[in-house]
Write a protein that holds these residues in place. Structure first.
Motif, PDB file in Angstrom:
ATOM      1  N   ALA A  34       0.811  -1.387   0.024  1.00 44.13           N
ATOM      2  CA  ALA A  34      -0.011   0.250  -0.174  1.00 44.13           C
ATOM      3  C   ALA A  34       0.841   1.199   0.058  1.00 44.13           C
ATOM      4  CB  ALA A  34      -0.907   0.041   1.211  1.00 44.13           C
ATOM      5  N   GLY A  64      -2.632  -2.833 -10.506  1.00 40.47           N
ATOM      6  CA  GLY A  64      -3.258  -3.896  -9.870  1.00 40.47           C
ATOM      7  C   GLY A  64      -2.509  -5.242 -10.582  1.00 40.47           C
ATOM      8  N   THR A  69      -1.610  -0.959  -4.317  1.00 39.38           N
ATOM      9  CA  THR A  69      -2.419   0.002  -4.209  1.00 39.38           C
ATOM     10  C   THR A  69      -1.920   1.563  -3.788  1.00 39.38           C
ATOM     11  OG1 THR A  69      -2.992  -0.336  -1.521  1.00 39.38           O
ATOM     12  CG2 THR A  69      -4.271  -1.524  -3.491  1.00 39.38           C
ATOM     13  N   SER A  71      -3.393   5.253  -2.440  1.00 38.86           N
ATOM     14  CA  SER A  71      -4.559   6.064  -2.110  1.00 38.86           C
ATOM     15  C   SER A  71      -3.827   7.409  -1.986  1.00 38.86           C
ATOM     16  CB  SER A  71      -4.968   5.609  -0.699  1.00 38.86           C
ATOM     17  OG  SER A  71      -5.398   4.204  -0.674  1.00 38.86           O
ATOM     18  N   THR A  81      -8.859   5.424  -4.136  1.00 39.51           N
ATOM     19  CA  THR A  81      -7.659   4.524  -4.257  1.00 39.51           C
ATOM     20  C   THR A  81      -7.767   3.611  -5.419  1.00 39.51           C
ATOM     21  OG1 THR A  81      -7.918   3.912  -1.842  1.00 39.51           O
ATOM     22  CG2 THR A  81      -6.720   2.234  -2.934  1.00 39.51           C
ATOM     23  N   VAL A  85      -7.378  -3.178  -5.889  1.00 42.39           N
ATOM     24  CA  VAL A  85      -8.724  -2.954  -4.970  1.00 42.39           C
ATOM     25  C   VAL A  85      -9.952  -3.606  -5.227  1.00 42.39           C
ATOM     26  CG1 VAL A  85      -7.902  -0.581  -4.405  1.00 42.39           C
ATOM     27  CG2 VAL A  85      -9.662  -0.941  -6.425  1.00 42.39           C
ATOM     28  N   HIS A  99     -10.429  -1.159 -10.957  1.00 40.35           N
ATOM     29  CA  HIS A  99      -9.039  -0.768 -10.373  1.00 40.35           C
ATOM     30  C   HIS A  99      -9.098   0.526  -9.619  1.00 40.35           C
ATOM     31  CE1 HIS A  99      -6.819  -4.377 -11.809  1.00 40.35           C
ATOM     32  NE2 HIS A  99      -7.546  -3.990 -13.174  1.00 40.35           N
TER      33      HIS A  99
END
Length: 292
Positions: A34, A64, A69, A71, A81, A85, A99
């Motif tokens: 992340a 992806g 990810t 955000s 995001t 996801v 995505h």
């Protein structure tokens, strides 16, 4: 989806105006799979229109594929995001991508409102490129080991006159490019490198058929200091980059570019000093120095 990459990082950023007044302050943090971009102070404006949404789809699909990810968070909450996801079906209808996951309506409305402010700073996605579409993140990449077996005579083999730090005037030291075959050093006018105070032909450097530069001392001269790095004047000594040669009052260093110097290790050292080294393949024969 490809096996997830892992990223680690924590970076602060600040965008200032010409008068050094910060207009945008935030951070980028990454942990595991992340990545979070947080805008702590200031207003941002995302790319508008179809082009910006298209690029977000492409970037989200690539993230992806890598299992990552990303955000965007403002003081109003999570804006959205992208990447690996689970976007609700309603979000997929709006963005036309699985995505892209939208954040809270409060954060989206605030972002749209702040983006109209004169002081809003553009927060653009990376510009379009051919390949790759995102910063390169490769796992398990096999690197080809290079070799020092370049063209014979390459790497600009040369002698650099050593200068004592106490008398150095700041100018680049004198250099002498070695000849393709044999370079003679001495006090005779016929020598390739004339150095007063030495014997007529004090030493010679031979470029042999193994693409090595070998130093031979033919006249040490009475009262002259013995040359360094020459164990046997008859057999000669192979020169490597950084080898120091002392001939009388003259001190010279041999230098050759790394890609052409045949010193060990080949292709990098694997293990410690006593590790088994990968043998080098046969070298190219010939002593002709390439043009240029």
């Amino acid at each position: 989806m490809a096996s997830a990459a892992r990223v680690e990082g924590d970076v602060l950023f600040s965008l200032s105006t010409d008068d050094s007044r910060p207009t945008l302050v935030g951070s980028v943090s990454a942990e595991g799979t992340a990545v979070t971009v947080t805008v702590r102070e200031g207003a941002v404006a995302l790319p508008n229109g179809r082009a910006g949404l298209t690029m977000a789809r492409v970037l989200g699909a690539e993230l992806g594929r890598l299992g990552l990810t990303a955000s965007l968070v403002t003081r109003h909450g999570v804006v959205g995001t992208i990447g690996a996801v689970r976007a609700p079906w309603l979000h997929r209808i709006v963005t036309r991508s699985r995505h892209l996951k939208l954040g809270s309506l409060t954060a989206l409305r605030a972002l749209r409102r702040d983006g109209r402010l004169p002081e809003a700073q553009p927060l653009d996605v990376p510009p379009g490129t051919l390949l790759p579409l995102t910063p390169t993140i490769l796992r398990g990449m096999r690197r080809e080991r290079t070799t020092t077996h370049y063209l014979p005579g390459s790497g600009r083999p040369r002698l650099i006159f050593a200068v004592q730090s106490g008398v150095w005037d700041g100018k680049a030291p004198r250099e002498f490019d070695l000849l393709p075959d044999v370079t003679t050093i001495g006090s005779a006018e016929s020598a390739d490198l004339v150095l007063p105070g030495l014997g007529p032909v004090h030493a010679k450097i031979v470029h042999d058929d193994q693409d090595e530069y070998v130093l031979y001392v033919s006249d040490n001269g009475a009262g002259l200091s013995a040359p360094v790095l020459v164990d046997d004047p008859v057999a000669g000594r192979v020169l490597r980059t950084g080898a120091l040669i002392t001939l009388g009052q003259w001190r010279l260093a041999f230098f050759r570019e790394e890609f052409a110097d045949h010193g060990r290790p080949f292709g990098g050292r694997a293990g410690g000093e006593f590790a088994v080294q990968r043998p080098q393949p046969p070298r190219r024969a010939g002593t002709q120095q390439p043009a240029g």
